[in-house]
Design a protein around this motif. Structure first.
Motif, PDB file in Angstrom:
ATOM      1  N   GLU A  10      33.582  36.611  75.874  1.00 34.01           N
ATOM      2  CA  GLU A  10      33.232  35.313  76.434  1.00 34.01           C
ATOM      3  C   GLU A  10      31.993  34.708  75.791  1.00 34.01           C
ATOM      4  O   GLU A  10      31.785  33.498  75.871  1.00 34.01           O
ATOM      5  CB  GLU A  10      33.031  35.432  77.942  1.00 34.01           C
ATOM      6  N   ASP A  11      31.153  35.524  75.111  1.00 36.57           N
ATOM      7  CA  ASP A  11      29.966  34.992  74.453  1.00 36.57           C
ATOM      8  C   ASP A  11      30.196  34.717  72.978  1.00 36.57           C
ATOM      9  O   ASP A  11      29.243  34.542  72.214  1.00 36.57           O
ATOM     10  CB  ASP A  11      28.792  35.959  74.620  1.00 36.57           C
ATOM     11  N   ALA A  12      31.488  34.685  72.556  1.00 36.10           N
ATOM     12  CA  ALA A  12      31.780  34.440  71.149  1.00 36.10           C
ATOM     13  C   ALA A  12      31.299  33.046  70.762  1.00 36.10           C
ATOM     14  O   ALA A  12      31.400  32.098  71.527  1.00 36.10           O
ATOM     15  CB  ALA A  12      33.281  34.583  70.891  1.00 36.10           C
ATOM     16  N   ILE A  62      31.298  40.148  79.424  1.00 32.21           N
ATOM     17  CA  ILE A  62      30.003  40.711  79.042  1.00 32.21           C
ATOM     18  C   ILE A  62      29.083  40.537  80.234  1.00 32.21           C
ATOM     19  O   ILE A  62      29.312  39.691  81.107  1.00 32.21           O
ATOM     20  CB  ILE A  62      29.416  40.014  77.798  1.00 32.21           C
ATOM     21  N   ASN A  63      28.058  41.324  80.267  1.00 31.10           N
ATOM     22  CA  ASN A  63      27.148  41.324  81.408  1.00 31.10           C
ATOM     23  C   ASN A  63      26.160  40.173  81.248  1.00 31.10           C
ATOM     24  O   ASN A  63      25.046  40.344  80.744  1.00 31.10           O
ATOM     25  CB  ASN A  63      26.425  42.663  81.513  1.00 31.10           C
ATOM     26  N   ASP A  64      26.570  38.978  81.716  1.00 28.89           N
ATOM     27  CA  ASP A  64      25.721  37.794  81.582  1.00 28.89           C
ATOM     28  C   ASP A  64      25.389  37.165  82.927  1.00 28.89           C
ATOM     29  O   ASP A  64      24.891  36.048  82.973  1.00 28.89           O
ATOM     30  CB  ASP A  64      26.398  36.764  80.680  1.00 28.89           C
ATOM     31  N   ASN A  65      25.641  37.868  84.000  1.00 30.31           N
ATOM     32  CA  ASN A  65      25.319  37.366  85.330  1.00 30.31           C
ATOM     33  C   ASN A  65      24.536  38.425  86.100  1.00 30.31           C
ATOM     34  O   ASN A  65      24.885  39.621  86.072  1.00 30.31           O
ATOM     35  CB  ASN A  65      26.591  37.021  86.110  1.00 30.31           C
ATOM     36  N   ALA A  66      23.463  37.975  86.738  1.00 32.38           N
ATOM     37  CA  ALA A  66      22.642  38.894  87.536  1.00 32.38           C
ATOM     38  C   ALA A  66      23.236  39.029  88.933  1.00 32.38           C
ATOM     39  O   ALA A  66      23.811  38.074  89.462  1.00 32.38           O
ATOM     40  CB  ALA A  66      21.212  38.384  87.614  1.00 32.38           C
TER      41      ALA A  66
END
Length: 779
Positions: A366-368, A453-457
């Motif tokens: 998703e961060d591509a 990907i781990n992009d949320n806290a």
């Protein structure tokens, strides 16, 4: 009495001598008469003889009962009984009569009335009759000899108990040698064997059956009937193809199920015995084509079973077998069948590009970054020309234009950044088009999965309402919290809870190790009056990479509790959260109040405006507007030049603001140079002296108003100095034409003399001609 010529019973004949009885007057009870008498005289039946008849002519015989006096008559003197006409036993077999004797002189009965019967003897006067004029029967073809077909029945109206008049014998007069009939029962049976009774050779037969009475002896009567016999079909024939080789052609673009052709087979049988089943038994097209049976026509229908490709295989050959669906083992063996060969040619057509897969599934993080390739699709022209293929995306499936495809190599890449938490899957359609023929195109679905990907806290799972009692104990658990995370790690969520290190709190956080944490007290007592609310910052950290964390603030309110720890009284903030009007309801109420206030203000402004507009209030005000006739404007209709209402109410004019009296067709660009109270004094030449002879009641207000307007126009920089001449002079008695106002006009409808207008000059001469003309001049 006794009978003569009649037949009495044996008991009656011997009755006189048995046991020495007392002799009865009547010693008879029946007579016999032959039916169908053909003589011309009355038919003699018998004689009645009474014991009371001594031959002296005193006795009279009287007859009553069925047919007495009409069919039967008696001689009243001697008792002879006759039948007056021919009788038919089949119409009525016997008659019951009654007889008595009376004294001719006295009319008294000499003996009681006695009943007797006249029976008719039968003769053979009726021929046998069958129950039906035409019978219909059937029997299966190829039946064995003696198979029962149908039974016919005839009846004879004659008396079967008397002679052989009603004894019948059946015989066949037409239908040999195929059928026979039982002479006694009338059962018709087959007379030939299976080889001779073939429906395909002859289906219908007509048989004539006769029934003869008198047991078939000479002189008997005969009746006949017709029996139509049909041979029903049995499956004794197998189907045959009309031709052994068939040829068909089919385009290579034909879809599955498209008919290719029909093949015909015939069967001499009918109905279910003629139903056929077609099967492809061999050939290189055995797996490519299918065949089925048309139930209505019993034809074999060949259809396309799999996609065709002219470039790969231009023709096929199949062997087709036909057989009956129902086989009778008595006549046809299970292996009875017929074979035919079918050759099918494939026609070449211009086909659209063909993708190497029916669908594609691609994955991308998703961060591509924008421009990163997600995957690729591949298609080629299946025709021999092998035209170049161009790729594009069907934008109806990608309205946000997130993806694009390279037109040459089919590589799918990103146009915008993606977020898995908004949409985890994207489904698009890629189009492949021939370069030489853009009308030939095909679509393929492409599903793109976004990898997380781990992009949320992590955050609190809910809005927690927490309170602590004023009297408690250290380490008391007052709340259990949990967390949620929009990400979806492959190993599952793992959260860690801790207290913000820089904050010195009266509470502690205990991580339970199961993605929950407990909020514990660090003191034994709290004072609601000293501090009613505590804010506890809790740090929540996930266990994925890169690690994400957030700080959630937990609000703890201090409350008064009972001995069991149940809340009784909390602070004012806590009380405000008690059930009541919601925020949305309060906002709605506030909006309604504002709208009502605006409506009231608008209504007040409109009402005030309506009150200020009319300067002439009284309908009986006799003043008119002063119209400037030397202004090249709208003439008499131009009432906007001056309003006499201002002369009527000078005080009202003084109260209005100066801006309200400006011209409507001029937008002021600057304010007046001078205020109304600080303007320079006008020159003496600017002032217009009042006309001589002006009424004293008008000299003050009208002259002052005119002087004020003159000064206002002289000092107003926005007043136009062109194309407008505002005359504020008062038209007094010194004018030659006198006043043109209607104030002094005669209000009556009396005739007026307008010839004096001619003395005013050439300009008024035309006016005098118009007003001085008689009414009849215009009629």
């Amino acid at each position: 009495m006794e009978t003569v010529g009649g037949k009495g019973t044996e008991e009656e004949v011997r009755g006189e001598n048995l046991l020495k009885r007392v002799r009865r007057g009547w010693m008879w009870n029946q007579f016999f008469l032959q039916e169908e008498y053909t003589g011309s005289d009355y038919q003699y039946i018998g004689k009645l003889q009474s014991d009371q008849d001594y031959g002296n002519g005193v006795v009279k015989y009287v007859l009553s009962g069925e047919g007495a006096g009409s069919l039967f008559v008696i001689d009243e003197n001697n008792g002879d009984l006759h039948a007056t006409r021919r009788l038919d036993r089949e119409e009525k077999a016997f008659y019951i009569l009654r007889a008595t004797v009376v004294n001719k002189k006295t009319g008294l009965k000499l003996e009681p009335e006695t009943e007797f019967t006249v029976k008719l003897h039968d003769i053979n006067d009726n021929e046998p009759k069958f129950s039906k004029e035409v019978y219909t029967g059937s029997v299966p073809e190829r039946s064995d000899i003696g198979t029962s077909v149908i039974q016919v029945t005839a009846t004879d109206a004659d008396d079967g108990m008397y002679g052989s008049s009603a004894k019948l014998v059946y015989s066949i007069s037409q239908g040999h040698p195929y059928f026979s009939v039982d002479p006694n029962t009338g059962v018709i049976r087959t007379a030939l064997g299976p080889g001779d009774m073939d429906r395909e050779q002859r289906e219908h037969y007509q048989v004539v059956i006769e029934a003869k009475d008198m047991a078939g002896q000479r002189g008997g009567l005969t009746g006949a009937t017709v029996v139509n016999i049909t041979l029903t079909d049995v499956n004794d024939n197998h189907p045959h193809f009309t031709q052994s080789i068939h040829q068909f052609r089919v385009p290579e673009s034909s879809k599955s199920g498209t008919p290719v052709g029909r093949i015909l087979a015939t069967d001499r049988d009918i109905g279910k015995n003629a139903e056929m089943s077609f099967t492809i038994v061999s050939g290189d097209g055995m797996d490519v084509f299918d065949i089925s049976t048309d139930e209505a026509t019993q034809e074999g229908v060949i259809t396309v079973g799999k996609p065709l490709d002219f470039e790969r295989k231009p023709s096929y050959t199949v062997d087709i077998q036909v057989r009956n669906t129902q086989v009778d083992p008595r006549f046809i063996s299970a292996g009875s069948k017929d074979m035919a060969t079918v050759r099918i040619g494939v026609d070449d057509v211009d086909e659209p590009p063909l993708f190497d897969k029916a669908s594609y599934v691609m994955e991308v993080k998703e961060d591509a970054a924008v421009g990163v390739a997600v995957g690729s699709v591949s298609a080629m022209d299946p025709d021999g020309a092998r035209s170049m293929v161009k790729y594009s995306i069907d934008r109806r499936t990608d309205m946000d234009r997130l993806f694009n495809v390279h037109p040459g190599n089919g590589s799918v890449f990103l146009l915008k950044g993606l977020d898995r938490e908004q949409a985890a899957w994207h489904n698009i359609s890629v189009i492949a088009t021939e370069s030489n023929n853009p009308r030939q195109s095909s679509h393929v679905p492409v599903s793109i999965r976004l990898l997380d990907i781990n992009d949320n806290a992590p955050t609190f799972a809910a809005m927690y309402e927490t309170f602590v009692c004023e009297r408690t104990r250290t380490g008391q658990r007052i709340q259990t919290v949990s967390a949620v995370d929009a990400d979806e790690p492959s190993t599952g969520h793992k959260f860690f809870f801790s207290l913000l290190q820089t904050h010195r709190s009266n509470f502690s956080v205990k991580d339970n190790g199961d993605n929950t944490a407990g909020i514990l007290t660090r003191r034994g007592s709290y004072s609601r009056l000293h501090q009613s609310v505590y804010l506890v910052p809790v740090v929540i950290t996930d266990g994925d990479y890169p690690m994400q964390s957030s700080t959630g603030t937990l609000t703890v309110r201090v409350c008064t509790c009972d001995r069991d720890g149940n809340m009784e009284v909390c602070n004012a903030e806590a009380l405000s959260s008690s059930p009541g009007l919601s925020t949305g309801a309060l906002i709605a109420i506030l909006l309604c109040a504002v709208i009502l206030l605006l409506i009231m203000v608008l209504f007040t402004a409109l009402k005030r405006q309506r009150k200020q507009e009319p300067l002439i209030i009284s309908k009986e005000d006799v003043r008119d507007n002063v119209v400037s006739y030397n202004d090249e404007g709208g003439g008499e209709e131009d009432t906007q030049a001056f309003d006499i209402g201002a002369l009527r109410h000078p005080d009202a004019v003084a109260t209005l603001e100066d801006s309200a009296k400006q011209r409507r067709d001029i937008i002021p660009t600057d304010a007046l140079l001078y205020s109304p109270h600080h303007r320079p004094a006008p020159a003496s030449s600017d002032l217009i002296p009042p006309p001589v002879g002006m009424a004293s009641r008008d000299n003050g207000d009208v002259r002052g108003f005119i002087n004020h307007k003159v000064l206002e126009n002289d000092c107003n920089p926005t007043a136009p100095p062109y194309d407008s001449l505002a005359t504020y002079a008062y038209e007094g008695a010194g004018s030659v034409a006198e006043s043109l106002s209607s104030l002094g006009s005669v209000s009556s409808e009396a005739e007026q003399d307008y010839h004096y207008l001619s003395d005013w000059g050439p300009r008024f001469r035309r006016l005098a001609d118009l007003y001085g003309a008689e009414d009849c001049d215009f009629s």
